[in-house]
Write a protein that holds these residues in place. Structure first.
Motif, PDB file in Angstrom:
ATOM      1  N   LEU A 252     -21.755  24.898  20.406  1.00  0.00           N
ATOM      2  CA  LEU A 252     -20.571  25.546  19.848  1.00  0.00           C
ATOM      3  C   LEU A 252     -20.143  26.723  20.722  1.00  0.00           C
ATOM      4  CD1 LEU A 252     -18.541  25.704  17.516  1.00  0.00           C
ATOM      5  CD2 LEU A 252     -20.159  27.186  16.329  1.00  0.00           C
ATOM      6  N   GLU A 253     -21.128  27.484  21.190  1.00  0.00           N
ATOM      7  CA  GLU A 253     -20.846  28.616  22.070  1.00  0.00           C
ATOM      8  C   GLU A 253     -20.220  28.156  23.391  1.00  0.00           C
ATOM      9  OE1 GLU A 253     -24.376  30.869  22.879  1.00  0.00           O
ATOM     10  OE2 GLU A 253     -23.551  32.665  21.967  1.00  0.00           O
ATOM     11  N   GLN A 254     -20.728  27.064  23.932  1.00  0.00           N
ATOM     12  CA  GLN A 254     -20.204  26.526  25.180  1.00  0.00           C
ATOM     13  C   GLN A 254     -18.752  26.051  24.984  1.00  0.00           C
ATOM     14  OE1 GLN A 254     -23.128  23.534  26.077  1.00  0.00           O
ATOM     15  NE2 GLN A 254     -24.459  24.943  27.206  1.00  0.00           N
ATOM     16  N   LYS A 255     -18.522  25.363  23.898  1.00  0.00           N
ATOM     17  CA  LYS A 255     -17.164  24.879  23.620  1.00  0.00           C
ATOM     18  C   LYS A 255     -16.202  26.047  23.394  1.00  0.00           C
ATOM     19  CE  LYS A 255     -18.374  20.335  21.935  1.00  0.00           C
ATOM     20  NZ  LYS A 255     -18.284  19.354  20.865  1.00  0.00           N
ATOM     21  N   LEU A 256     -16.694  27.081  22.722  1.00  0.00           N
ATOM     22  CA  LEU A 256     -15.876  28.264  22.507  1.00  0.00           C
ATOM     23  C   LEU A 256     -15.533  28.919  23.842  1.00  0.00           C
ATOM     24  CD1 LEU A 256     -14.553  30.213  20.534  1.00  0.00           C
ATOM     25  CD2 LEU A 256     -16.717  31.441  20.396  1.00  0.00           C
ATOM     26  N   HIS A 257     -16.521  28.981  24.729  1.00  0.00           N
ATOM     27  CA  HIS A 257     -16.269  29.543  26.058  1.00  0.00           C
ATOM     28  C   HIS A 257     -15.232  28.708  26.806  1.00  0.00           C
ATOM     29  CE1 HIS A 257     -16.994  31.631  29.798  1.00  0.00           C
ATOM     30  NE2 HIS A 257     -17.199  30.466  30.395  1.00  0.00           N
ATOM     31  N   GLN A 258     -15.334  27.389  26.733  1.00  0.00           N
ATOM     32  CA  GLN A 258     -14.357  26.512  27.370  1.00  0.00           C
ATOM     33  C   GLN A 258     -12.957  26.743  26.796  1.00  0.00           C
ATOM     34  OE1 GLN A 258     -15.998  22.627  26.692  1.00  0.00           O
ATOM     35  NE2 GLN A 258     -17.344  22.708  28.491  1.00  0.00           N
ATOM     36  N   LEU A 259     -12.891  26.914  25.475  1.00  0.00           N
ATOM     37  CA  LEU A 259     -11.605  27.174  24.831  1.00  0.00           C
ATOM     38  C   LEU A 259     -11.011  28.497  25.304  1.00  0.00           C
ATOM     39  CD1 LEU A 259     -12.115  25.985  21.145  1.00  0.00           C
ATOM     40  CD2 LEU A 259     -10.565  25.020  22.841  1.00  0.00           C
ATOM     41  N   LEU A 260     -11.836  29.519  25.435  1.00  0.00           N
ATOM     42  CA  LEU A 260     -11.354  30.814  25.913  1.00  0.00           C
ATOM     43  C   LEU A 260     -10.832  30.718  27.346  1.00  0.00           C
ATOM     44  CD1 LEU A 260     -14.015  33.281  24.460  1.00  0.00           C
ATOM     45  CD2 LEU A 260     -11.602  33.129  23.848  1.00  0.00           C
ATOM     46  N   VAL A 261     -11.535  29.990  28.183  1.00  0.00           N
ATOM     47  CA  VAL A 261     -11.093  29.806  29.561  1.00  0.00           C
ATOM     48  C   VAL A 261      -9.759  29.067  29.574  1.00  0.00           C
ATOM     49  CG1 VAL A 261     -11.619  28.615  31.740  1.00  0.00           C
ATOM     50  CG2 VAL A 261     -13.402  29.919  30.563  1.00  0.00           C
ATOM     51  N   ALA A 262      -9.669  28.014  28.773  1.00  0.00           N
ATOM     52  CA  ALA A 262      -8.420  27.249  28.701  1.00  0.00           C
ATOM     53  C   ALA A 262      -7.290  28.130  28.170  1.00  0.00           C
ATOM     54  CB  ALA A 262      -8.604  26.019  27.817  1.00  0.00           C
ATOM     55  N   TYR A 263      -7.581  28.965  27.172  1.00  0.00           N
ATOM     56  CA  TYR A 263      -6.582  29.868  26.600  1.00  0.00           C
ATOM     57  C   TYR A 263      -6.070  30.848  27.658  1.00  0.00           C
ATOM     58  CZ  TYR A 263      -4.601  33.622  23.772  1.00  0.00           C
ATOM     59  OH  TYR A 263      -3.773  34.584  23.258  1.00  0.00           O
ATOM     60  N   LYS A 264      -6.980  31.405  28.437  1.00  0.00           N
ATOM     61  CA  LYS A 264      -6.583  32.346  29.496  1.00  0.00           C
ATOM     62  C   LYS A 264      -5.730  31.647  30.546  1.00  0.00           C
ATOM     63  CE  LYS A 264     -10.434  35.533  28.932  1.00  0.00           C
ATOM     64  NZ  LYS A 264     -11.662  36.093  29.518  1.00  0.00           N
ATOM     65  N   ASP A 265      -6.110  30.418  30.891  1.00  0.00           N
ATOM     66  CA  ASP A 265      -5.314  29.656  31.860  1.00  0.00           C
ATOM     67  C   ASP A 265      -3.915  29.392  31.326  1.00  0.00           C
ATOM     68  OD1 ASP A 265      -7.456  29.610  33.594  1.00  0.00           O
ATOM     69  OD2 ASP A 265      -8.067  27.552  33.083  1.00  0.00           O
ATOM     70  N   ILE A 266      -3.828  29.055  30.063  1.00  0.00           N
ATOM     71  CA  ILE A 266      -2.522  28.785  29.451  1.00  0.00           C
ATOM     72  C   ILE A 266      -1.680  30.053  29.412  1.00  0.00           C
ATOM     73  CG2 ILE A 266      -1.386  28.178  27.271  1.00  0.00           C
ATOM     74  CD1 ILE A 266      -3.623  26.092  26.863  1.00  0.00           C
ATOM     75  N   LYS A 267      -2.307  31.194  29.107  1.00  0.00           N
ATOM     76  CA  LYS A 267      -1.565  32.461  29.105  1.00  0.00           C
ATOM     77  C   LYS A 267      -1.026  32.784  30.487  1.00  0.00           C
ATOM     78  CE  LYS A 267      -2.682  36.185  26.880  1.00  0.00           C
ATOM     79  NZ  LYS A 267      -3.389  37.339  26.328  1.00  0.00           N
ATOM     80  N   LYS A 268      -1.848  32.553  31.523  1.00  0.00           N
ATOM     81  CA  LYS A 268      -1.391  32.792  32.893  1.00  0.00           C
ATOM     82  C   LYS A 268      -0.226  31.874  33.237  1.00  0.00           C
ATOM     83  CE  LYS A 268      -5.786  34.333  34.879  1.00  0.00           C
ATOM     84  NZ  LYS A 268      -6.889  33.975  35.801  1.00  0.00           N
ATOM     85  N   GLU A 269      -0.338  30.605  32.866  1.00  0.00           N
ATOM     86  CA  GLU A 269       0.724  29.650  33.149  1.00  0.00           C
ATOM     87  C   GLU A 269       2.003  30.028  32.405  1.00  0.00           C
ATOM     88  OE1 GLU A 269       1.611  24.848  32.962  1.00  0.00           O
ATOM     89  OE2 GLU A 269      -0.286  25.618  32.204  1.00  0.00           O
ATOM     90  N   LYS A 270       1.854  30.465  31.157  1.00  0.00           N
ATOM     91  CA  LYS A 270       3.018  30.880  30.372  1.00  0.00           C
ATOM     92  C   LYS A 270       3.713  32.067  31.045  1.00  0.00           C
ATOM     93  CE  LYS A 270       4.395  32.676  25.875  1.00  0.00           C
ATOM     94  NZ  LYS A 270       3.955  33.203  24.588  1.00  0.00           N
ATOM     95  N   SER A 271       2.926  33.029  31.480  1.00  0.00           N
ATOM     96  CA  SER A 271       3.483  34.197  32.158  1.00  0.00           C
ATOM     97  C   SER A 271       4.198  33.785  33.440  1.00  0.00           C
ATOM     98  CB  SER A 271       2.364  35.186  32.469  1.00  0.00           C
ATOM     99  OG  SER A 271       2.843  36.260  33.208  1.00  0.00           O
ATOM    100  N   SER A 272       3.582  32.895  34.182  1.00  0.00           N
ATOM    101  CA  SER A 272       4.184  32.412  35.416  1.00  0.00           C
ATOM    102  C   SER A 272       5.496  31.683  35.123  1.00  0.00           C
ATOM    103  CB  SER A 272       3.202  31.477  36.122  1.00  0.00           C
ATOM    104  OG  SER A 272       3.811  30.854  37.214  1.00  0.00           O
ATOM    105  N   LEU A 273       5.514  30.868  34.082  1.00  0.00           N
ATOM    106  CA  LEU A 273       6.728  30.136  33.715  1.00  0.00           C
ATOM    107  C   LEU A 273       7.829  31.082  33.241  1.00  0.00           C
ATOM    108  CD1 LEU A 273       5.185  27.027  31.937  1.00  0.00           C
ATOM    109  CD2 LEU A 273       6.361  27.079  34.138  1.00  0.00           C
ATOM    110  N   LYS A 274       7.440  32.135  32.527  1.00  0.00           N
ATOM    111  CA  LYS A 274       8.440  33.122  32.095  1.00  0.00           C
ATOM    112  C   LYS A 274       9.088  33.784  33.308  1.00  0.00           C
ATOM    113  CE  LYS A 274       7.091  34.550  27.457  1.00  0.00           C
ATOM    114  NZ  LYS A 274       6.680  35.669  26.609  1.00  0.00           N
ATOM    115  N   GLU A 275       8.277  34.149  34.290  1.00  0.00           N
ATOM    116  CA  GLU A 275       8.807  34.760  35.505  1.00  0.00           C
ATOM    117  C   GLU A 275       9.733  33.791  36.236  1.00  0.00           C
ATOM    118  OE1 GLU A 275       5.512  36.068  37.868  1.00  0.00           O
ATOM    119  OE2 GLU A 275       4.867  37.545  36.371  1.00  0.00           O
ATOM    120  N   GLU A 276       9.330  32.523  36.281  1.00  0.00           N
ATOM    121  CA  GLU A 276      10.156  31.508  36.937  1.00  0.00           C
ATOM    122  C   GLU A 276      11.484  31.343  36.203  1.00  0.00           C
ATOM    123  OE1 GLU A 276       9.973  26.808  38.233  1.00  0.00           O
ATOM    124  OE2 GLU A 276       8.182  27.769  37.432  1.00  0.00           O
ATOM    125  N   ILE A 277      11.433  31.350  34.878  1.00  0.00           N
ATOM    126  CA  ILE A 277      12.652  31.235  34.069  1.00  0.00           C
ATOM    127  C   ILE A 277      13.583  32.398  34.357  1.00  0.00           C
ATOM    128  CG2 ILE A 277      13.553  31.415  31.707  1.00  0.00           C
ATOM    129  CD1 ILE A 277      11.149  29.675  30.832  1.00  0.00           C
TER     130      ILE A 277
END
Length: 99
Positions: free
Chosen positions: A11-36
């Protein structure tokens, strides 16, 4: 290690994976906002340039018509007629305000 500890570690490992994925998505969202924003700015500049070029094109057509090119003679006649009508309206308004 018992079953519950093993489940907790998974469960801890999956939670860590989710956090990493969440951070990646936030970075991508920020990048897309700048592109927009950059695309919006580019679109705004393109629209301004289009209006400027249309105005310049109209002025060039009028200039060509004044030079006597047959192609633009009709345009010049229409423009002169429109200006005469505007003058007539202005003169009528002046007469109405005086009288």
């Amino acid at each position: 290690m018992n079953q519950s500890e093993s489940n907790f570690i998974k469960l801890e490992q999956k939670l860590h994976q989710l956090l990493v994925a969440y951070k990646d998505i936030k970075k991508e969202k920020s990048s897309l906002k700048e592109e927009i924003e950059a695309l919006k700015q580019g679109l705004k500049e393109s629209r301004i340039e289009t209006v400027r070029l249309k105005d310049e094109n109209d002025r060039l057509k009028v200039a060509n018509a004044m030079l006597g090119e047959n192609e633009h003679r009709r345009l010049m006649k229409l423009r002169v007629n429109r200006l005469i009508k505007e003058l007539d309206v202005c003169m009528a308004q002046i007469k109405n305000t005086k009288g």
